[in-house]
Design an enzyme around this catalytic site. Structure first.
Site, PDB file in Angstrom:
ATOM      1  N   SER A 138       0.844  -1.197   0.000  1.00 10.44           N
ATOM      2  CA  SER A 138       0.000   0.000   0.000  1.00 10.44           C
ATOM      3  C   SER A 138       0.877   1.243   0.000  1.00 10.44           C
ATOM      4  O   SER A 138       1.994   1.225   0.529  1.00 10.44           O
ATOM      5  CB  SER A 138      -0.870   0.008   1.261  1.00 10.44           C
ATOM      6  N   TYR A 152      -1.875  -0.427  10.125  1.00 15.09           N
ATOM      7  CA  TYR A 152      -1.963  -0.872   8.723  1.00 15.09           C
ATOM      8  C   TYR A 152      -0.694  -0.472   7.957  1.00 15.09           C
ATOM      9  O   TYR A 152      -0.108  -1.276   7.227  1.00 15.09           O
ATOM     10  CB  TYR A 152      -3.204  -0.220   8.099  1.00 15.09           C
TER      11      TYR A 152
HETATM   12  P1  NDP Z   1     -11.504  -5.869   0.314  1.00 15.30           P
HETATM   13  O1  NDP Z   1     -11.871  -5.534   1.723  1.00 15.30           O
HETATM   14  O2  NDP Z   1     -12.445  -5.538  -0.781  1.00 15.30           O
HETATM   15  O3  NDP Z   1     -11.083  -7.422   0.201  1.00 15.30           O
HETATM   16  C1  NDP Z   1     -10.255  -8.006   1.145  1.00 15.30           C
HETATM   17  C2  NDP Z   1     -10.087  -9.459   0.765  1.00 15.30           C
HETATM   18  O4  NDP Z   1      -9.183 -10.066   1.709  1.00 15.30           O
HETATM   19  C3  NDP Z   1     -11.395 -10.244   0.834  1.00 15.30           C
HETATM   20  O5  NDP Z   1     -11.451 -11.089  -0.293  1.00 15.30           O
HETATM   21  C4  NDP Z   1     -11.266 -11.065   2.119  1.00 15.30           C
HETATM   22  O6  NDP Z   1     -11.936 -12.319   2.074  1.00 15.30           O
HETATM   23  C5  NDP Z   1      -9.761 -11.284   2.151  1.00 15.30           C
HETATM   24  N1  NDP Z   1      -9.246 -11.631   3.474  1.00 15.30           N
HETATM   25  C6  NDP Z   1      -9.147 -10.844   4.575  1.00 15.30           C
HETATM   26  N2  NDP Z   1      -8.618 -11.529   5.597  1.00 15.30           N
HETATM   27  C7  NDP Z   1      -8.378 -12.783   5.145  1.00 15.30           C
HETATM   28  C8  NDP Z   1      -7.837 -13.960   5.711  1.00 15.30           C
HETATM   29  N3  NDP Z   1      -7.435 -13.992   7.000  1.00 15.30           N
HETATM   30  N4  NDP Z   1      -7.744 -15.067   4.954  1.00 15.30           N
HETATM   31  C9  NDP Z   1      -8.151 -15.062   3.648  1.00 15.30           C
HETATM   32  N5  NDP Z   1      -8.665 -13.973   3.045  1.00 15.30           N
HETATM   33  C10 NDP Z   1      -8.784 -12.846   3.789  1.00 15.30           C
HETATM   34  O7  NDP Z   1     -10.105  -5.120   0.099  1.00 15.30           O
HETATM   35  P2  NDP Z   1      -9.328  -4.564  -1.184  1.00 15.30           P
HETATM   36  O8  NDP Z   1      -9.666  -5.326  -2.388  1.00 15.30           O
HETATM   37  O9  NDP Z   1      -9.462  -3.095  -1.175  1.00 15.30           O
HETATM   38  O10 NDP Z   1      -7.830  -4.879  -0.713  1.00 15.30           O
HETATM   39  C11 NDP Z   1      -7.049  -5.929  -1.237  1.00 15.30           C
HETATM   40  C12 NDP Z   1      -5.599  -5.654  -0.859  1.00 15.30           C
HETATM   41  O11 NDP Z   1      -5.226  -4.375  -1.371  1.00 15.30           O
HETATM   42  C13 NDP Z   1      -5.368  -5.586   0.657  1.00 15.30           C
HETATM   43  O12 NDP Z   1      -4.138  -6.193   0.979  1.00 15.30           O
HETATM   44  C14 NDP Z   1      -5.283  -4.087   0.924  1.00 15.30           C
HETATM   45  O13 NDP Z   1      -4.504  -3.791   2.061  1.00 15.30           O
HETATM   46  C15 NDP Z   1      -4.634  -3.603  -0.356  1.00 15.30           C
HETATM   47  N6  NDP Z   1      -4.836  -2.192  -0.612  1.00 15.30           N
HETATM   48  C16 NDP Z   1      -6.087  -1.686  -0.825  1.00 15.30           C
HETATM   49  C17 NDP Z   1      -6.263  -0.330  -1.044  1.00 15.30           C
HETATM   50  C18 NDP Z   1      -7.587   0.287  -1.279  1.00 15.30           C
HETATM   51  O14 NDP Z   1      -7.650   1.530  -1.324  1.00 15.30           O
HETATM   52  N7  NDP Z   1      -8.655  -0.469  -1.427  1.00 15.30           N
HETATM   53  C19 NDP Z   1      -5.102   0.584  -1.073  1.00 15.30           C
HETATM   54  C20 NDP Z   1      -3.854  -0.057  -0.841  1.00 15.30           C
HETATM   55  C21 NDP Z   1      -3.732  -1.391  -0.634  1.00 15.30           C
HETATM   56  P3  NDP Z   1     -13.568 -12.414   2.253  1.00 15.30           P
HETATM   57  O15 NDP Z   1     -14.144 -11.826   0.993  1.00 15.30           O
HETATM   58  O16 NDP Z   1     -13.881 -13.846   2.388  1.00 15.30           O
HETATM   59  O17 NDP Z   1     -13.894 -11.597   3.458  1.00 15.30           O
END
Ligand code: NDP
Length: 243
Positions: A138, A152
Site C-alpha cells: 500500500s 496498517y
Molecule cells: P476488500 O476488503 O475488498 O477485500 C479483502 C479481501 O481479503 C477479501 O477477499 C477477504 O476475504 C480477504 N481476506 C481478509 N482476511 C483474510 C484472511 N485472513 N484469509 C483469507 N482472506 C482474507 O479489500 P481490497 O480489495 O481493497 O484490498 C485488497 C488488498 O489491497 C489488501 O491487501 C489491501 O490492504 C490492499 N490495498 C487496498 C487499497 C484500497 O484503497 N482499497 C489501497 C492499498 C492497498 P472475504 O471476501 O472472504 O472476506
C-alpha cells in the site's frame, strides 16, 4: 507452460479484478477467500463462462494448516502452482496511537504480513522451476498514515521488507518477488474498515484527482507476474494517482 496462480482474498475488490484479468491472460486461477463464499463462486463462474479454468477455496491465510490445504486444493484442481498474489488484507477504522489496542495491532500485522510469509513459503516449496510472486502492499507503507492507520501502514512496511528480502533470497531460483503499492482504490475495504465516501472526499488531494480502480491495480499485478517483467524483481510499483 501451464500457469497456475493462487490469489488470496480473490473473491472481491482488487483480488477479484486480479483473478479475472489473470484468467483472461490464460492463467488457471484459484480464488481464495475467508468468509464470503458467494462472491468467490461468482468470480469462478465469471471465469468459467468465458472458457477459463478456476476454482475457489475457503482458507484463513493466517493459519498454517489452512494455507497448506489451500495449496493442496489448488494443485489438485488446477496443477502445479507457478504464481502467487498475496492480496488478502484488512483495514480497521481510523484510530490514533493512543486509542489503538494491542489486539487490533496484532490482528492487522498477522492478517497482512504473516499471511504473506506463510503463503510465500508454501509457494516456494512447490515452485521448482522458477515462478513469480506479487505482494499487494500500500502507499501507506510510504506515508505511515498518522492519526489514521499506523498499524496498517506498519504492516505494509513489513510487507515491503519481506518483498525485498525474498526477492534477493529467491533470485537464484528464478523466483521473482515484487509488490504493488495502491493508493485509494474504491473497494469495500474503505466502506468496511475505513469510512464510506473516503476515496471521493480525498480525490481533490490526489494529483490525478480521483481514486483508482481495482482493474488498474490488477493490470500492474498482471504485468509483474508476466514474462514481460522477467528481469524485474524486488521492485515496487506505486498505483496511487501520483500521490
Ligand atoms: P476488500 O476488503 O475488498 O477485500 C479483502 C479481501 O481479503 C477479501 O477477499 C477477504 O476475504 C480477504 N481476506 C481478509 N482476511 C483474510 C484472511 N485472513 N484469509 C483469507 N482472506 C482474507 O479489500 P481490497 O480489495 O481493497 O484490498 C485488497 C488488498 O489491497 C489488501 O491487501 C489491501 O490492504 C490492499 N490495498 C487496498 C487499497 C484500497 O484503497 N482499497 C489501497 C492499498 C492497498 P472475504 O471476501 O472472504 O472476506
Amino acid at each position: 507452460m501451464n500457469k497456475v496462480v493462487i490469489v488470496t482474498g480473490g473473491g472481491r475488490g482488487i483480488g477479484a479484478a486480479t483473478s479475472i484479468l489473470l484468467a483472461e491472460q490464460g492463467y488457471a486461477v484459484c480464488v481464495n477467500y475467508r468468509q464470503r463464499r458467494q462472491e468467490a463462486e461468482a468470480v469462478v463462474s465469471a471465469i468459467q463462462s468465458k472458457g477459463g479454468r478456476a476454482c475457489c477455496f475457503a482458507a484463513d491465510v493466517t493459519d498454517e494448516q489452512q494455507v497448506v490445504a489451500l495449496f493442496d486444493h489448488a494443485e489438485q484442481q488446477l496443477g502445479k502452482i507457478t504464481h502467487l498474489v498475496n492480496n488478502a488484507g484488512i483495514l480497521f477504522t481510523q484510530s490514533t496511537l493512543a486509542d489503538l489496542t494491542l489486539e487490533r495491532f496484532n490482528k492487522v500485522l498477522t492478517t497482512n504480513v504473516s499471511s504473506c510469509f506463510l503463503c510465500s513459503r508454501e509457494a516456494i516449496r512447490r515452485m521448482d522451476d522458477g515462478g513469480a510472486i506479487v505482494n499487494v502492499s500500500s502507499a501507506a507503507s510510504r506515508t505511515g498514515s498518522p492519526n489514521e492507520y499506523v498499524d496498517y501502514a506498519a504492516s505494509k512496511g513489513a510487507m515491503d521488507s519481506l518483498t525485498k528480502g525474498l526477492s534477493l533470497e529467491l533470485a537464484a531460483r528464478n523466483i521473482r518477488v515484487n509488490a504493488v503499492r495502491p493508493g485509494f482504490i474504491a473497494t469495500e475495504m474503505h466502506a468496511d474498515g475505513g469510512e464510506a465516501g473516503r476515496v471521493e472526499r480525498l480525490a481533490p488531494l490526489i494529483p490525478l484527482q480521483r481514486g483508482g480502480t481495482a482493474r488498474e491495480v490488477a493490470s500492474a499485478i498482471a504485468w509483474l507476474l508476466s514474462d514481460e517483467a522477467s528481469y524485474v524483481t524486488g521492485s515496487f510499483i506505486d498505483i496511487a494517482g501520483g500521490k
